[in-house]
Design a protein around this motif. Structure first.
Motif, PDB file in Angstrom:
ATOM      1  N   ASP A 123       0.890  -1.243   0.063  1.00 48.09           N
ATOM      2  CA  ASP A 123      -0.128  -0.110   0.025  1.00 48.09           C
ATOM      3  C   ASP A 123       0.989   1.157  -0.019  1.00 48.09           C
ATOM      4  O   ASP A 123       0.700   2.250  -0.791  1.00 48.09           O
ATOM      5  N   ALA A 152       2.297   1.905  -3.376  1.00 44.36           N
ATOM      6  CA  ALA A 152       1.506   2.167  -4.335  1.00 44.36           C
ATOM      7  C   ALA A 152       1.461   3.935  -4.256  1.00 44.36           C
ATOM      8  O   ALA A 152       1.168   4.686  -5.195  1.00 44.36           O
ATOM      9  N   GLN A 153       1.413   4.210  -3.001  1.00 43.09           N
ATOM     10  CA  GLN A 153       1.208   5.638  -2.866  1.00 43.09           C
ATOM     11  C   GLN A 153       2.357   6.437  -2.965  1.00 43.09           C
ATOM     12  O   GLN A 153       2.321   7.467  -3.615  1.00 43.09           O
ATOM     13  N   ARG A 206       2.377   6.576  -7.008  1.00 42.51           N
ATOM     14  CA  ARG A 206       1.483   7.447  -7.238  1.00 42.51           C
ATOM     15  C   ARG A 206       1.877   8.947  -7.122  1.00 42.51           C
ATOM     16  O   ARG A 206       1.646   9.958  -8.307  1.00 42.51           O
ATOM     17  N   LYS A 251      -6.117   8.032   4.632  1.00 44.11           N
ATOM     18  CA  LYS A 251      -5.569   6.919   5.058  1.00 44.11           C
ATOM     19  C   LYS A 251      -5.286   6.691   6.543  1.00 44.11           C
ATOM     20  O   LYS A 251      -5.420   5.514   7.178  1.00 44.11           O
ATOM     21  N   VAL A 264       1.183   1.339  -9.667  1.00 44.95           N
ATOM     22  CA  VAL A 264      -0.044   1.547  -8.998  1.00 44.95           C
ATOM     23  C   VAL A 264      -1.119   0.812  -9.311  1.00 44.95           C
ATOM     24  O   VAL A 264      -1.917   0.149  -8.578  1.00 44.95           O
ATOM     25  N   GLU A 291      -3.129  -1.991  -6.893  1.00 48.50           N
ATOM     26  CA  GLU A 291      -4.372  -1.733  -6.389  1.00 48.50           C
ATOM     27  C   GLU A 291      -5.354  -3.000  -7.108  1.00 48.50           C
ATOM     28  O   GLU A 291      -6.253  -3.501  -6.281  1.00 48.50           O
ATOM     29  N   ALA A 322      -4.763  -5.902  -4.681  1.00 53.04           N
ATOM     30  CA  ALA A 322      -5.730  -5.549  -3.540  1.00 53.04           C
ATOM     31  C   ALA A 322      -6.896  -5.938  -3.491  1.00 53.04           C
ATOM     32  O   ALA A 322      -7.718  -6.332  -2.595  1.00 53.04           O
ATOM     33  N   GLN A 323      -7.697  -5.528  -4.746  1.00 52.55           N
ATOM     34  CA  GLN A 323      -9.047  -5.601  -4.955  1.00 52.55           C
ATOM     35  C   GLN A 323      -9.501  -6.906  -5.455  1.00 52.55           C
ATOM     36  O   GLN A 323     -10.443  -6.890  -6.072  1.00 52.55           O
TER      37      GLN A 323
END
Length: 632
Positions: free
Chosen positions: A112, A115-116, A119, A141, A201, A205, A208-209
């Motif tokens: 996570d 990814a941030q 981004r 977050k 990213v 994501e 994660a989803q």
């Protein structure tokens, strides 16, 4: 006369002005770049002009119209996304075998945060910072202060990586494969790098989803966004800062001023690739003259498995939980892990799934093997640190080492004197039916490597590879005594410095015709034992034959292998009260105990080594062959 190209005086101060090439005009509406140098001093103006000239060449390269097409954008994004998803899935499969749920939670948090970071880097370039006060997504977050600190460390690491020479080279090489480009211009590279971050990213994501099976919509949306917002992507580059001057510019008129952003402290470009496998290659190259080929091959194999288990492609991302996961996974692997050709191409997840069905006694690497592997990983980390890579200061390999369940000298049992005599009564030495039927009694003696190498080891105490990899020049007459000169040669290295030694040749070997065998060879003493692939070593071809002979001739085979021949020699010499310990150590290539033995005094005199080697019992079953070498 001007003091430098593109420099002229404008009022009291010097100004630099250069025409923009026509090939770059699509990136700007102006035809010139003009900058006030803010100084009246000619020498300072000349130096500033040189800096600006170099930066302008770099800038013009960026401004050229060689941009990624929408199709190229899609292809590159898809490649990055698929590779990142595959990496994450490999790591998750390995984590399923871990009993520590904390490792999985830690990996999820790091994903996570990564990814941030990606981004923010894609949006803000070099000025990106992990600050919830300036970014709404981060504020939502609600990260803890400790997590924010770790994230900023990750951000700094990624910034250094994306500006490094090694990252540039690797990205260009991959892009040439994916896009078919012969050359990657600076502007295309900046676009590739930005897309690389966006692709990371998307992948993180998607996993994660649980939507990683269909990333096409996200890829298409990102591609369209990039195409719509097409524009110069200069923010990740930082031109050199101009020296400060207390003089104010006179009428500073510039059509395009390059940004002069100071370099952040501690951000030093490291010209070494942080990929663990690349670090390993450099380490192997450095150690080629110091470590034997067996050790180097083991090092490469250990690092390959380590990266496969952890999924790491950057040594600076290594954390303690990766090391813990690695050791836990080794304990779950089958004992025969990838020893067969069929297993070498199997993915790790499949091997672990098959191992789960095995009984406990057939799983898990030996304590010595795990500790050896950790030693290799320590060497890798030491090499990375010596190259300037920032490693987590909390890494601790020592805590993961396994405690031995028996003394090292008890890991293998030696042959007894009676067993040695029984072993060499095998038809392989006393007479067989042919090359493919060496264990069947007959009247043929085949004096090749399978005959000589075990016999020499039993009458010298040398290691298998030391003898199997010998050349004819390694048998020398020294002061009237024929000796094995055990030193690195074109075929193999030796284990360590003390392994380099002269070992007198036992009289029975000479009487059996070893010198005649040497005279018949041109180069290698045992060419039939030459490795058939890079993954094998001199002497590996002896393994199967020796194991079968062992099975035929020795009843108690518990922890007895080829190396037990060396243990047998050590036992014979150690238990003879007339032999000094120093003589035994010089025969076997041991460093000796105590500082005095290791650091002072010369080598044992050759006459003493001859008397020592002759203490090894002759092989009774081979006595009938003495003096009959010409009849073979």
């Amino acid at each position: 006369m001007t003091i430098a190209a593109h420099v002229f005086r404008r009022g009291a101060v010097y100004t630099w002005r250069r025409r923009i090439p026509r090939t770059c005009r699509q990136s700007t509406k102006t035809a010139y770049i003009q900058v006030s140098l803010m100084t009246r001093e000619p020498e300072l103006a000349r130096r500033l002009a040189g800096i600006l000239h170099g930066e302008s060449v770099h800038l013009f390269d960026l401004m050229r119209s060689d941009r990624l097409t929408p199709e190229e954008t899609r292809k590159w994004l898809e490649h990055v996304v698929r590779e990142e998803i595959a990496r994450i899935e490999r790591r998750k499969l390995v984590e399923l075998e871990s009993s520590n749920l904390g490792n999985r939670a830690e990996s999820k948090l790091l994903d996570d945060l990564a990814a941030q970071c990606f981004r923010l880097l894609a949006e803000h370039g070099k000025s990106a910072t992990f600050d919830p006060q300036t970014d709404q997504i981060l504020a939502e977050k609600e990260y803890s202060p400790e997590t924010l600190h770790r994230a900023q460390e990750m951000m700094d690491l990624y910034k250094r990586d994306f500006q490094s020479v090694s990252r540039h080279a690797k990205t260009c090489a991959i892009a040439r494969d994916v896009l078919g480009d012969k050359e990657i211009s600076a502007l295309r590279y900046v676009e590739l790098r930005q897309l690389f971050m966006k692709g990371k990213v998307i992948a993180i994501e998607a996993v994660a989803q649980a939507a990683n099976q269909d990333v096409a919509p996200a890829v298409a949306a990102t591609r369209d966004e990039i195409v719509r917002a097409r524009g110069p992507a200069f923010d990740l580059f930082s031109p050199s800062t101009l020296p400060a001057s207390s003089e104010a510019p006179t009428s500073p008129q510039s059509a395009c001023k390059p940004e002069t952003r100071p370099q952040a402290p501690g951000q030093v470009e490291i010209p070494y690739d942080p990929d663990p496998k690349e670090i390993c290659k450099r380490l192997v190259k450095n150690k080629e003259k110091e470590v034997d080929s067996k050790g180097l091959n083991q090092l490469v194999q250990v690092v390959d498995v380590f990266t496969e288990i952890t999924g790491l492609a950057d040594i600076r991302e290594l954390r303690q939980h990766h090391l813990s996961l690695y050791v836990e996974t080794l304990a779950q692997l089958p004992k025969a892990y990838r020893k067969s050709p069929a297993d070498r191409k199997k993915p790790l997840s499949e091997i672990l799934a098959e191992a789960a069905k095995l009984p406990p006694e057939k799983k898990g690497m030996a304590t010595n093997t795990i500790n050896r592997n950790l030693t290799f990983i320590g060497m890798l980390l030491q090499k990375a640190s010596s190259e300037g890579h920032d490693l987590d200061s909390r890494l601790d390999i020592t805590a993961l080492r396994k405690r031995r369940t028996r003394r090292q000298r008890d890991e293998r049992n030696p042959f007894t004197r009676d067993e040695i005599q029984a072993l060499f009564e095998s038809p392989l030495w006393t007479g067989c039916q042919g090359p493919s039927r060496r264990r069947v009694p007959g009247n043929r003696i085949i004096p090749d490597g399978r005959y000589w190498v075990p016999l020499i080891c039993a009458l010298s105490g040398a290691r298998r590879e030391e003898i199997a990899g010998m050349t004819t020049s390694d048998i020398k007459n020294v002061e009237g005594t024929w000796c094995f000169d055990i030193r690195p040669n074109k075929n193999r290295c030796v284990k360590n410095l003390q392994s380099e030694r002269l070992v007198p040749i036992h009289s029975q070997l000479i009487e059996l015709g070893l010198l005649e065998h040497r005279s018949r060879k041109k180069n290698d003493l045992f060419p039939e034992l030459r490795p058939k692939s890079k993954s094998t070593r001199f002497g590996d071809q002896l393994d199967h034959t020796f194991r079968m002979v062992l099975q035929d001739r020795i009843r108690d085979r518990d922890r007895k292998t080829f190396h037990s021949l060396r243990h047998y020699v050590s036992d014979v010499l150690k238990n003879d009260p007339t032999i000094k310990t120093e003589y035994k150590d010089d025969i076997l290539g041991h460093a000796g105990k105590g500082t005095g033995a290791r650091c002072y005094g010369g080598r044992t005199e050759l006459k003493n080594l001859v008397r020592t080697i002759e203490k090894l019992p002759r092989i009774a079953a081979l006595e009938p062959q003495v003096g009959k070498t010409g009849k073979r």
